[in-house]
Scaffold this active site. Sequence first.
Site, PDB file in Angstrom:
ATOM      1  N   LYS A  11       0.856  -1.204   0.000  1.00 21.50           N
ATOM      2  CA  LYS A  11       0.000   0.000   0.000  1.00 21.50           C
ATOM      3  C   LYS A  11       0.884   1.243   0.000  1.00 21.50           C
ATOM      4  CE  LYS A  11      -3.951   2.044   2.452  1.00 21.50           C
ATOM      5  NZ  LYS A  11      -4.856   1.934   3.625  1.00 21.50           N
ATOM      6  N   SER A  45      -9.779   2.063   2.776  1.00 25.46           N
ATOM      7  CA  SER A  45      -8.872   2.759   1.895  1.00 25.46           C
ATOM      8  C   SER A  45      -7.865   1.849   1.182  1.00 25.46           C
ATOM      9  CB  SER A  45      -8.105   3.814   2.683  1.00 25.46           C
ATOM     10  OG  SER A  45      -7.255   3.198   3.634  1.00 25.46           O
ATOM     11  N   SER A  50     -10.101  -0.285   6.959  1.00 22.06           N
ATOM     12  CA  SER A  50      -9.478  -0.095   5.641  1.00 22.06           C
ATOM     13  C   SER A  50      -8.784  -1.323   5.052  1.00 22.06           C
ATOM     14  CB  SER A  50      -8.481   1.061   5.694  1.00 22.06           C
ATOM     15  OG  SER A  50      -9.157   2.285   5.600  1.00 22.06           O
TER      16      SER A  50
END
Lengths: 100, 488
Positions: B76, B152, B176
């Site tokens: 990420k 996210s 997330s």
Amino acid sequence: MAEISKDQVKHVANLARLEMNDQEAEMFTEQLSSIITFAEQLNELDTEGVDPTTHVLELKNVMRKDEPRKWITKEEAMKNAPDQENGQYRVPSILSDGKE
Amino acid sequence: MSLFDHSIKEIEEKLHNNEITVAELVETSYNRIKEVDDEVHAFLTLDEENAIEKARELDRETNKSNKLFGIPSGIKDNIVTKALRTTCGSQFLRNFEDPLYNATVVEKLNAENAVTIGKLNMDEFAMGSSNENSSYTPTRNPWNTDYVPGGSSGGSAAAVAAGEVLFSLGSDTGGSIRQPAAFCGVVGLKPTYGLVSRFGLVAFASSLDQIGPLTRSVEDNARVLEVIAGHDKMDSTSANVDIPEYTKSLTGDVKGLKIAVPKEYLAEGVNPEVREAVMRALKVYESLGATWEEVSLPHSKYAVATYYLISSSEASANLARFDGVRYGVRSENADNMMDMFKKSRSEGFGEEVKRRIMLGTFALSSGYYDAYYKKAQQVRTLIKNDFDKIFENYDVVIGPTTPTPAFKVGEKIDDPLTMYANDILTIPVNLAGVPGISVPCGLSEEGLPIGLQIIGKHFDEGTVYRTAHAFEQATDHHTKKPQLGGAK
């Protein structure tokens, strides 16, 4: 019901170092008011005497000896700087006289 | 070869038996990305040259005994990677090409010789539940690209679901990792707060953030966690606990397991299809010899409000570091320093990030601190106590991960409160600091994945994995694949 004024929004924007035109300030006034109103449901709860959570695991403060160690070099620290001069970060003047 | 076809353990065996090479594995990953990422947009940055070079080096190694040897992975983009662009999905960091160090988790993956394929798309600074807040091209759901992948960590979930990488790392502040895992039909774990080092994770809400793995199976997930978990002196909130071999807890045996099902997690507002999928899962657990009872988490309805006050307050402090002085973009339109701060931040941050900074700054400002921030921290204690009480009598808590399957792109983006409500089932877990996993438990009528959430006691990831694994072994939900780009 939480009423937040546009002036209050502009004050908070200044504290947060955000620039805000009138249109944005209006949008945020409306949105923050509705979020804060939503958040006020917490007032339904009696929290008298409840300790605020500072850490979910009740860890103790972590101390270490203050010893120098190798980390990044000065040159490395400057690598991603938007502006620099003589190995130091360069920024615009702190006080502005309105001229360049 | 498709990355869909094998577990990490099977790949490891194939590498050992010289049936495949790391170079082939890495090439398969990039080929798949070239095939489908124009539709999915999971990746923000690829590291192809370095990855191929590393693969060739690894193929020359005689010792292939590392835990993630040669495994293609994605990181990420809020996890710092040395000399590899790290943007946090923000325009503010669009030019941050040369980070100076690796996050501890990246060092740990490197030590086990995993291969980083690239950096994964996300909502800007991890603020969002749909990836629509990415300031680059938002990620789409591989199961149906009209739908959001969740957020996210939307890129992290989509990349695994689309077969682009075998595992990814995400971060979870209010859901997330678990919410996008549910939306994309993959396995995603948010570990106990403090289990995985946050050093090098760009901070959003420091008391809630945790890094965790996203994978296609529970076994793969446990394997990655074994590598990334552990005490780190660079993170003062890192817990000094022994890390068990989580893969050894995958016995398939849940006889006598005591499951708590909070009635609030199946209440009105939870989509009937999701509720039915969870009820079917509970039947599976019954058939495996576990028992379940309805319980109550009475304060869970206050979790969303509590979370937005606390996380936004912490974010407003954490994001103060983006000032245009040391890295990131600097506005060219400023003639004094204050002006430079304001213009750089206003030009570099997107709307949702500004909204949260504003909310947090307000909640922390003089005269409002007690009414909002302190009050939220007190309610947080009540929410945590709810979990403590349940865990006195039960081994795990089970419910849906999300109230609905994935929603359409554009459906919720104009109304912040509707978007925030989507995290109602995942947020309490972060507030309490306990571990939670999402595993696939069915498809909706529209063919979109549904996630089952399993929540455990602090540091009891072993039981969480055992429970998730037993369900996975008894069902075939995890074998379903999106029909993207002709994948079978």
